[in-house]
Design a protein around this motif. Sequence first.
Motif, mmCIF file in Angstrom:
data_model
loop_
_atom_site.group_PDB
_atom_site.id
_atom_site.type_symbol
_atom_site.label_atom_id
_atom_site.label_comp_id
_atom_site.label_asym_id
_atom_site.label_seq_id
_atom_site.Cartn_x
_atom_site.Cartn_y
_atom_site.Cartn_z
ATOM 1 N N LEU A 115 -62.791 30.617 -1.207
ATOM 2 C CA LEU A 115 -61.499 29.957 -1.092
ATOM 3 C C LEU A 115 -60.736 30.015 -2.413
ATOM 4 O O LEU A 115 -59.536 30.293 -2.442
ATOM 5 N N LYS A 116 -61.440 29.812 -3.510
ATOM 6 C CA LYS A 116 -60.802 29.891 -4.825
ATOM 7 C C LYS A 116 -60.240 31.295 -5.066
ATOM 8 O O LYS A 116 -59.112 31.450 -5.528
ATOM 9 N N GLU A 117 -61.015 32.316 -4.741
ATOM 10 C CA GLU A 117 -60.551 33.697 -4.920
ATOM 11 C C GLU A 117 -59.312 33.985 -4.066
ATOM 12 O O GLU A 117 -58.379 34.632 -4.519
ATOM 13 N N LEU A 118 -59.325 33.519 -2.820
ATOM 14 C CA LEU A 118 -58.173 33.730 -1.939
ATOM 15 C C LEU A 118 -56.920 33.107 -2.541
ATOM 16 O O LEU A 118 -55.877 33.751 -2.623
ATOM 17 N N LEU A 119 -57.034 31.868 -2.970
ATOM 18 C CA LEU A 119 -55.866 31.178 -3.504
ATOM 19 C C LEU A 119 -55.397 31.763 -4.831
ATOM 20 O O LEU A 119 -54.218 32.025 -5.023
ATOM 21 N N LEU A 120 -56.322 31.970 -5.732
ATOM 22 C CA LEU A 120 -55.936 32.438 -7.068
ATOM 23 C C LEU A 120 -55.486 33.898 -7.062
ATOM 24 O O LEU A 120 -54.838 34.331 -8.019
#
Length: 123
Positions: A115-120
């Motif tokens: 999720l962090k990778e998707l957002l960032l």
Amino acid sequence: MSESKPSLIYLDDEEINLILFREMFKNDFDIFTTTSPHDAIDYVKSNNLDFILTDQLMPIMTGVEFLKELRDGEVAPDSMKVIISGFTQEGEVDSALETKLIDSFVSKPWSYQNLKELLLSRV
């Protein structure tokens, strides 16, 4: 001098999901969470947000209905919109993806790293 963190709202009718999300992402984002779609709409109208995250299946309105209200009110057109849910509703989410109402769908349970990778990737 510290850099400002990306800002987001997460709407979910289950408070435990919001608590866990805030705890996991507090160092990565400026976060506002709520269980109320109406409070979320008011918050989004008053704040410039990088991301709008919402659960799909909620008692007052679905995540897609919430995002349609924002779109119809021309609120937050540049924010990345993500539905995070363990459920879909008979093509409602697929249709929202096809019409670009949402940018992404994330299945529960989600992983912090994914999720962090998707957002960032959008910052």
